[in-house]
Write an enzyme that holds these catalytic residues in place. Structure first.
Site, PDB file in Angstrom:
ATOM      1  N   TYR A   1      68.129 -67.532  -2.125  1.00 18.76           N
ATOM      2  CA  TYR A   1      67.699 -68.702  -2.922  1.00 18.76           C
ATOM      3  C   TYR A   1      66.202 -68.932  -2.771  1.00 18.76           C
ATOM      4  O   TYR A   1      65.456 -68.984  -3.757  1.00 18.76           O
ATOM      5  CB  TYR A   1      68.476 -69.961  -2.493  1.00 18.76           C
ATOM      6  CG  TYR A   1      67.825 -71.251  -2.975  1.00 18.76           C
ATOM      7  CD1 TYR A   1      67.738 -71.546  -4.327  1.00 18.76           C
ATOM      8  CD2 TYR A   1      67.282 -72.159  -2.061  1.00 18.76           C
ATOM      9  CE1 TYR A   1      67.135 -72.718  -4.769  1.00 18.76           C
ATOM     10  CE2 TYR A   1      66.677 -73.337  -2.495  1.00 18.76           C
ATOM     11  CZ  TYR A   1      66.604 -73.612  -3.854  1.00 18.76           C
ATOM     12  OH  TYR A   1      65.993 -74.761  -4.280  1.00 18.76           O
TER      13      TYR A   1
ATOM     14  N   THR B   1      60.778 -75.837  -4.169  1.00 24.41           N
ATOM     15  CA  THR B   1      61.373 -76.329  -2.927  1.00 24.41           C
ATOM     16  C   THR B   1      60.480 -76.029  -1.726  1.00 24.41           C
ATOM     17  O   THR B   1      59.685 -75.084  -1.758  1.00 24.41           O
ATOM     18  CB  THR B   1      62.743 -75.647  -2.729  1.00 24.41           C
ATOM     19  OG1 THR B   1      63.175 -75.828  -1.388  1.00 24.41           O
ATOM     20  CG2 THR B   1      62.661 -74.139  -2.971  1.00 24.41           C
TER      21      THR B   1
ATOM     22  N   PHE C   1      71.501 -82.244 -10.643  1.00 28.50           N
ATOM     23  CA  PHE C   1      71.327 -83.406  -9.755  1.00 28.50           C
ATOM     24  C   PHE C   1      69.940 -84.043  -9.932  1.00 28.50           C
ATOM     25  O   PHE C   1      69.809 -85.213 -10.320  1.00 28.50           O
ATOM     26  CB  PHE C   1      71.561 -82.931  -8.315  1.00 28.50           C
ATOM     27  CG  PHE C   1      71.153 -83.886  -7.244  1.00 28.50           C
ATOM     28  CD1 PHE C   1      71.518 -85.222  -7.296  1.00 28.50           C
ATOM     29  CD2 PHE C   1      70.411 -83.437  -6.149  1.00 28.50           C
ATOM     30  CE1 PHE C   1      71.146 -86.099  -6.272  1.00 28.50           C
ATOM     31  CE2 PHE C   1      70.040 -84.300  -5.136  1.00 28.50           C
ATOM     32  CZ  PHE C   1      70.393 -85.638  -5.200  1.00 28.50           C
TER      33      PHE C   1
ATOM     34  N   LYS D   1      63.079 -68.593  -5.483  1.00 31.27           N
ATOM     35  CA  LYS D   1      62.186 -69.704  -5.846  1.00 31.27           C
ATOM     36  C   LYS D   1      60.731 -69.329  -5.543  1.00 31.27           C
ATOM     37  O   LYS D   1      59.823 -69.652  -6.311  1.00 31.27           O
ATOM     38  CB  LYS D   1      62.574 -70.986  -5.099  1.00 31.27           C
ATOM     39  CG  LYS D   1      63.877 -71.622  -5.534  1.00 31.27           C
ATOM     40  CD  LYS D   1      63.902 -72.098  -6.984  1.00 31.27           C
ATOM     41  CE  LYS D   1      63.007 -73.289  -7.229  1.00 31.27           C
ATOM     42  NZ  LYS D   1      63.189 -73.827  -8.609  1.00 31.27           N
TER      43      LYS D   1
ATOM     44  N   GLU E   1      61.676 -74.794   0.824  1.00 33.69           N
ATOM     45  CA  GLU E   1      62.307 -73.646   1.504  1.00 33.69           C
ATOM     46  C   GLU E   1      61.493 -72.361   1.333  1.00 33.69           C
ATOM     47  O   GLU E   1      61.691 -71.405   2.072  1.00 33.69           O
ATOM     48  CB  GLU E   1      63.747 -73.463   1.016  1.00 33.69           C
ATOM     49  CG  GLU E   1      64.562 -74.730   1.237  1.00 33.69           C
ATOM     50  CD  GLU E   1      66.076 -74.563   1.124  1.00 33.69           C
ATOM     51  OE1 GLU E   1      66.578 -73.444   1.330  1.00 33.69           O
ATOM     52  OE2 GLU E   1      66.744 -75.570   0.840  1.00 33.69           O
TER      53      GLU E   1
HETATM   54  P1  NAD Z   1      71.404 -78.352  -9.542  1.00 32.19           P
HETATM   55  O1  NAD Z   1      72.069 -77.089  -9.110  1.00 32.19           O
HETATM   56  O2  NAD Z   1      72.088 -79.658  -9.300  1.00 32.19           O
HETATM   57  O3  NAD Z   1      71.108 -78.291 -11.115  1.00 32.19           O
HETATM   58  C1  NAD Z   1      70.598 -77.162 -11.749  1.00 32.19           C
HETATM   59  C2  NAD Z   1      70.752 -77.334 -13.253  1.00 32.19           C
HETATM   60  O4  NAD Z   1      70.207 -76.171 -13.891  1.00 32.19           O
HETATM   61  C3  NAD Z   1      72.210 -77.452 -13.714  1.00 32.19           C
HETATM   62  O5  NAD Z   1      72.342 -78.500 -14.640  1.00 32.19           O
HETATM   63  C4  NAD Z   1      72.486 -76.113 -14.370  1.00 32.19           C
HETATM   64  O6  NAD Z   1      73.456 -76.178 -15.401  1.00 32.19           O
HETATM   65  C5  NAD Z   1      71.115 -75.725 -14.879  1.00 32.19           C
HETATM   66  N1  NAD Z   1      70.957 -74.273 -15.041  1.00 32.19           N
HETATM   67  C6  NAD Z   1      71.248 -73.300 -14.136  1.00 32.19           C
HETATM   68  N2  NAD Z   1      70.987 -72.094 -14.648  1.00 32.19           N
HETATM   69  C7  NAD Z   1      70.499 -72.302 -15.900  1.00 32.19           C
HETATM   70  C8  NAD Z   1      70.040 -71.437 -16.923  1.00 32.19           C
HETATM   71  N3  NAD Z   1      70.039 -70.110 -16.783  1.00 32.19           N
HETATM   72  N4  NAD Z   1      69.582 -71.987 -18.066  1.00 32.19           N
HETATM   73  C9  NAD Z   1      69.579 -73.342 -18.238  1.00 32.19           C
HETATM   74  N5  NAD Z   1      70.027 -74.202 -17.311  1.00 32.19           N
HETATM   75  C10 NAD Z   1      70.484 -73.682 -16.146  1.00 32.19           C
HETATM   76  O7  NAD Z   1      69.969 -78.316  -8.885  1.00 32.19           O
HETATM   77  P2  NAD Z   1      69.069 -79.528  -8.373  1.00 32.19           P
HETATM   78  O8  NAD Z   1      69.442 -79.837  -6.976  1.00 32.19           O
HETATM   79  O9  NAD Z   1      69.057 -80.599  -9.379  1.00 32.19           O
HETATM   80  O10 NAD Z   1      67.639 -78.811  -8.322  1.00 32.19           O
HETATM   81  C11 NAD Z   1      66.786 -78.830  -9.463  1.00 32.19           C
HETATM   82  C12 NAD Z   1      65.519 -78.067  -9.142  1.00 32.19           C
HETATM   83  O11 NAD Z   1      64.870 -78.665  -8.024  1.00 32.19           O
HETATM   84  C13 NAD Z   1      65.773 -76.605  -8.768  1.00 32.19           C
HETATM   85  O12 NAD Z   1      64.744 -75.839  -9.329  1.00 32.19           O
HETATM   86  C14 NAD Z   1      65.681 -76.606  -7.254  1.00 32.19           C
HETATM   87  O13 NAD Z   1      65.224 -75.355  -6.782  1.00 32.19           O
HETATM   88  C15 NAD Z   1      64.655 -77.690  -7.003  1.00 32.19           C
HETATM   89  N6  NAD Z   1      64.782 -78.398  -5.714  1.00 32.19           N
HETATM   90  C16 NAD Z   1      65.987 -78.893  -5.293  1.00 32.19           C
HETATM   91  C17 NAD Z   1      66.054 -79.602  -4.095  1.00 32.19           C
HETATM   92  C18 NAD Z   1      67.351 -80.224  -3.619  1.00 32.19           C
HETATM   93  O14 NAD Z   1      67.403 -80.770  -2.515  1.00 32.19           O
HETATM   94  N7  NAD Z   1      68.421 -80.223  -4.398  1.00 32.19           N
HETATM   95  C19 NAD Z   1      64.915 -79.789  -3.321  1.00 32.19           C
HETATM   96  C20 NAD Z   1      63.696 -79.262  -3.776  1.00 32.19           C
HETATM   97  C21 NAD Z   1      63.649 -78.580  -4.993  1.00 32.19           C
HETATM   98  P1  TYD Z   2      72.487 -77.962   2.006  1.00 34.53           P
HETATM   99  O1  TYD Z   2      72.885 -79.314   1.505  1.00 34.53           O
HETATM  100  O2  TYD Z   2      73.266 -76.776   1.541  1.00 34.53           O
HETATM  101  O3  TYD Z   2      70.924 -77.798   1.689  1.00 34.53           O
HETATM  102  P2  TYD Z   2      69.885 -76.617   2.167  1.00 34.53           P
HETATM  103  O4  TYD Z   2      70.649 -75.489   2.699  1.00 34.53           O
HETATM  104  O5  TYD Z   2      69.191 -76.294   0.890  1.00 34.53           O
HETATM  105  O6  TYD Z   2      68.994 -77.279   3.181  1.00 34.53           O
HETATM  106  O7  TYD Z   2      72.549 -77.984   3.591  1.00 34.53           O
HETATM  107  C1  TYD Z   2      71.777 -78.900   4.350  1.00 34.53           C
HETATM  108  C2  TYD Z   2      71.967 -78.535   5.794  1.00 34.53           C
HETATM  109  O8  TYD Z   2      73.337 -78.782   6.173  1.00 34.53           O
HETATM  110  C3  TYD Z   2      71.704 -77.061   6.086  1.00 34.53           C
HETATM  111  O9  TYD Z   2      71.082 -76.942   7.371  1.00 34.53           O
HETATM  112  C4  TYD Z   2      73.103 -76.449   6.126  1.00 34.53           C
HETATM  113  C5  TYD Z   2      73.960 -77.580   6.659  1.00 34.53           C
HETATM  114  N1  TYD Z   2      75.375 -77.598   6.169  1.00 34.53           N
HETATM  115  C6  TYD Z   2      76.422 -77.736   7.098  1.00 34.53           C
HETATM  116  O10 TYD Z   2      76.195 -77.843   8.325  1.00 34.53           O
HETATM  117  N2  TYD Z   2      77.711 -77.759   6.625  1.00 34.53           N
HETATM  118  C7  TYD Z   2      78.000 -77.626   5.288  1.00 34.53           C
HETATM  119  O11 TYD Z   2      79.211 -77.628   4.927  1.00 34.53           O
HETATM  120  C8  TYD Z   2      76.918 -77.523   4.358  1.00 34.53           C
HETATM  121  C9  TYD Z   2      77.196 -77.388   2.880  1.00 34.53           C
HETATM  122  C10 TYD Z   2      75.611 -77.518   4.841  1.00 34.53           C
END
Ligand code: NAD
Ligand code: TYD
Length: 358
Positions: free
Chosen positions: A159, A133, A11, A163, A135
């Site tokens: 998770y 993150t 993403f 991290k 978190e």
């Molecule tokens: P995501 O799950 O959408 O994507 C993760 C990607 O990593 C995928 O394309 C997957 O194929 C790849 N991947 C997983 N394991 C792998 C491996 N062993 N080798 C190579 N590639 C691998 O995650 P995201 O939401 O895009 O998050 C990206 C980064 O940002 C992560 O490190 C996450 O901890 C961090 N992050 C995410 C959020 C959020 O809200 N989504 C917020 C803060 C930080």
């Molecule tokens: P999520 O998108 O899984 O992100 P994170 O847990 O990393 O913050 O969830 C965001 C918030 O929404 C979290 O407080 C959990 C809640 N949640 C629900 O209430 N219902 C759901 O089905 C999901 C997936 C998350």
């Protein structure tokens, strides 16, 4: 610059790759294992571009990674590859330990080995940017505090613990070996190409399908939402402008209760998708309170003043404009979602919500 991005099919990673290819002259190598969360369709707009290449590689596969890094000779590595879904980390933590901790360790060692071979000027300019993150800081329940870069780590879930471990490894590789690292800790992202197991895209998709909208517990948990393209801009700024060893918190100044987020999505859908599935009067009628997540953190909130002060970054999108754009994107890109909602996704939904009929 030549930038090696890990997790570029995910993403946030795909937003970073699209941002770099479309807005700079940099060359990108995207290294991604393509787990269930990785999707090359998110990169269709850069596919075939002369400054973009992809390698399907696991970051834990040291031999292949060593070869990739030696061939590509990156000026920077942006490390986003990770297992990223809290609920999955509760039902199956092993992959989180493997990729987030061991994978980061392997990457650090590969980077250190490569970095040691560089001439002095390249050595100084090199960056290992670790994307993490908010978190890792744990739960802000019961206070008005915000997460600062100096807030002590107190992760709650497998998770966030994995991290946090990776953040510690990255800082240790800087302090002990001198590897030039920068670390960013960001709040919850939302936007286009978000895998529909996470709250916002799950709610959009379920509402459009006339399915229950699952709220964990009472829905009063708070997250600080940031539009993914604002995050991608912030990451590029940090990678190119931050001093070595720095940490930046990135957030949207946008604290929202989960229930309010879900209601906001329903209200926007009333406007943008008024033709509801049969038998549905209001999208909000689909809201269903389900069993809470174990160890659920009640509040996250970021103080993003350091990145604003040092690097001049502020988010461009408000929650209202960002959420509208996101819903419009999902409405126009149902094919992208349909391709994801295959076997593995169905298994997850059945396992996670099996008692709730979601
Ligand atoms: P995501 O799950 O959408 O994507 C993760 C990607 O990593 C995928 O394309 C997957 O194929 C790849 N991947 C997983 N394991 C792998 C491996 N062993 N080798 C190579 N590639 C691998 O995650 P995201 O939401 O895009 O998050 C990206 C980064 O940002 C992560 O490190 C996450 O901890 C961090 N992050 C995410 C959020 C959020 O809200 N989504 C917020 C803060 C930080
Ligand atoms: P999520 O998108 O899984 O992100 P994170 O847990 O990393 O913050 O969830 C965001 C918030 O929404 C979290 O407080 C959990 C809640 N949640 C629900 O209430 N219902 C759901 O089905 C999901 C997936 C998350």
């Amino acid at each position: 610059m030549k930038i090696l991005v890990t997790g570029g099919a995910g993403f946030i990673g795909s937003a970073v790759v699209r941002h770099i290819v479309q807005n700079t002259q940099d060359v990108v190598l995207n290294v991604d294992k393509l787990t269930y969360a990785g999707n090359l369709e998110s990169l269709a707009s850069v596919h075939g571009h002369e400054r973009y290449t992809f390698s399907q590689t696991d970051i834990c596969d040291r031999q292949t990674f060593d070869r990739l890094i030696a061939d590509f000779q990156p000026d920077a590595i942006m490390h986003l590859a990770a297992e990223s879904h809290v609920d999955r980390s509760i039902s199956g933590p092993a992959a989180f330990i493997e990729t987030n901790i061991i994978g980061t360790y392997q990457l650090l060692e590969a980077s250190r080995q490569y970095w040691n071979t560089l001439p002095d000027n390249k050595k100084q300019a090199f960056r290992f940017h670790h994307i993490s993150t908010d978190e890792v800081y744990g739960d802000l329940e019961g206070t008005d505090d915000l997460f600062l870069e100096t807030t002590p780590y107190a992760p709650s879930s497998p998770y966030s613990a994995s991290k946090a471990s990776s953040d510690h490894l990255v800082r240790a590789w800087h302090r002990t070996y001198g590897l030039p690292v920068v670390v960013t800790n960001c709040s919850n992202n939302y936007g286009p190409y978000h895998f529909p197991e996470k709250l916002i895209p799950l709610i959009i998709q379920n509402a459009l399908a006339g399915k229950a909208l699952p709220i964990y517990g009472n829905g009063h948990q708070i997250r600080d939402w940031l539009f993914v393209e604002d995050h991608a801009r912030a990451l590029y700024k940090v990678m190119t402008e931050a001093a070595v060893g720095e940490t930046y918190n990135i957030g949207g100044h946008n604290e929202q209760k989960n229930i309010d987020v879900v209601k906001a999505i329903c209200d926007l859908l009333e406007d943008l998708a008024p033709n509801k599935p049969q038998g549905i009067k209001h999208y909000q009628d689909l809201i269903t309170y389900v069993t809470d997540r174990p160890g659920h953190d009640l509040r996250y909130a970021i103080d993003a003043s350091k990145i604003q002060k040092d690097l001049g970054w502020v988010p461009q999108e408000s929650f209202e404009t960002g959420l509208r754009k996101t819903i419009e994107w999902y409405l126009s890109n149902q094919e992208w979602v349909e391709h994801i909602q295959s076997g593995e996704y169905q298994n997850w939904i059945q396992q996670q919500y099996r008692t709730e009929q979601v």
